[in-house]
Write an enzyme that holds these catalytic residues in place. Structure first.
Site, PDB file in Angstrom:
ATOM      1  N   GLY A   6       2.414   5.562   4.329  1.00 12.84           N
ATOM      2  CA  GLY A   6       1.491   6.148   5.298  1.00 12.84           C
ATOM      3  C   GLY A   6       0.145   5.453   5.374  1.00 12.84           C
ATOM      4  O   GLY A   6      -0.730   5.841   6.154  1.00 12.84           O
TER       5      GLY A   6
ATOM      6  N   GLY B  56      -0.429   2.545   6.555  1.00  9.22           N
ATOM      7  CA  GLY B  56      -0.567   1.870   7.852  1.00  9.22           C
ATOM      8  C   GLY B  56       0.117   0.515   7.932  1.00  9.22           C
ATOM      9  O   GLY B  56      -0.073  -0.229   8.898  1.00  9.22           O
ATOM     10  N   LYS B  57       0.956   0.196   6.946  1.00  9.69           N
ATOM     11  CA  LYS B  57       1.586  -1.132   6.891  1.00  9.69           C
ATOM     12  C   LYS B  57       2.403  -1.442   8.155  1.00  9.69           C
ATOM     13  O   LYS B  57       2.220  -2.480   8.783  1.00  9.69           O
ATOM     14  CB  LYS B  57       2.470  -1.237   5.638  1.00  9.69           C
ATOM     15  CG  LYS B  57       1.720  -0.986   4.333  1.00  9.69           C
ATOM     16  CD  LYS B  57       2.635  -1.043   3.126  1.00  9.69           C
ATOM     17  CE  LYS B  57       3.727   0.015   3.077  1.00  9.69           C
ATOM     18  NZ  LYS B  57       3.225   1.405   2.976  1.00  9.69           N
TER      19      LYS B  57
ATOM     20  N   GLY C 276       0.841  -1.203   0.000  1.00  2.73           N
ATOM     21  CA  GLY C 276       0.000   0.000   0.000  1.00  2.73           C
ATOM     22  C   GLY C 276       0.870   1.245   0.000  1.00  2.73           C
ATOM     23  O   GLY C 276       2.098   1.171   0.154  1.00  2.73           O
TER      24      GLY C 276
ATOM     25  N   SER D 233       5.770  -1.890  -2.314  1.00  4.16           N
ATOM     26  CA  SER D 233       5.704  -2.897  -3.393  1.00  4.16           C
ATOM     27  C   SER D 233       4.619  -2.558  -4.423  1.00  4.16           C
ATOM     28  O   SER D 233       3.593  -3.245  -4.501  1.00  4.16           O
ATOM     29  CB  SER D 233       5.505  -4.311  -2.829  1.00  4.16           C
ATOM     30  OG  SER D 233       4.557  -4.363  -1.797  1.00  4.16           O
TER      31      SER D 233
END
Ligand SMILES: Nc1ncnc2c1ncn2[C@@H]1O[C@H](COP(=O)(O)OP(=O)(O)OP(=O)(O)O)[C@@H](O)[C@H]1O
Ligand SMILES: [Mg+2]
Length: 186
Positions: A20, A22-23, A17, A91
């Site tokens: 920022g 939230g990973k 994602g 990614s």
């Protein structure tokens, strides 16, 4: 207390994602919970990997591919040896994520989805401001592409959830597919 009868299998929980989205936040919560349930677990996080393993690489498409290629190698070794592996990387390319699925054991693609509007508002690292002013080139979502997953195993909407709710969604999925033991209160 850990479920003693649970036999751990290796897996790769891959969080993709925007910056920022939230990973890393979600990865840490899930890691803590799984560790407390007795799993052997490692986090491979973009920021740390880029310091320790891929310091020589930048953010061109080629370098992003090389970054993910090296991480995939590590995730492959861990996941085939019964280690739970949580990977948090932007990614952005579909093809690279499909390759990881082919090369690792029990790959789970988690799309950590947040709107560009909200990640640039959060601007946790101050990078969107710099990317929008042109100070940082090749910035995903601004000046470099993010290819949205077609069929992620899990789709997490962090605009609408708290980090704990997002982590719970992942934990329930892992329980459902037999990759995490149910938490035992007694
Ligand atoms: N449901 C949610 N899940 C995760 N983070 C959330 C959620 N809601 C709000 N946030 C906030 O969003 C921010 C996410 O930052 P985080 O560093 O985890 O992003 P990231 O995806 O790892 O970015 P990067 O790719 O730059 O490392 C945090 O400040 C976090 O508190
Ligand atoms: Mg992160």
């Amino acid at each position: 207390m850990a479920d003693q009868s649970f036999k751990q299998k290796g897996f790769v929980l891959w969080l993709t994602g925007l910056s920022g989205a939230g990973k890393s936040t979600i990865a840490e919560i899930v890691e803590g919970e799984l560790r407390s349930r007795g799993l052997n677990i490692e986090i491979l996080d973009g920021d740390i990997v880029r310091k320790e393993l891929t310091r020589d690489l930048g953010f061109s498409k080629e370098d992003r591919e090389e970054n993910i290629k090296r991480v995939t190698f590590v995730a492959k070794l861990l996941s085939r040896n019964q280690v739970a592996c949580i990977c948090s990387f932007i990614s952005p390319y579909r093809e690279m994520r499909d390759r990881i699925r082919r090369e690792t054991t029990n790959f789970i693609e988690v799309f950590v989805d947040a709107s560009l509007e909200s990640v640039s508002e959060r601007d946790v690292k101050g990078l969107y401001k710099k990317a929008l002013s042109g100070e940082i080139p090749n910035f995903t979502g601004i000046s470099a592409p993010y290819e949205v997953p077609d069929m992620p195993d899990l789709h997490i909407l962090t605009d609408e959830q708290t980090p704990l709710q997002s982590a719970t969604q992942i934990l329930e999925y892992l329980e459902d597919v037999g990759l995490a033991p149910y938490s035992k209160l007694f």
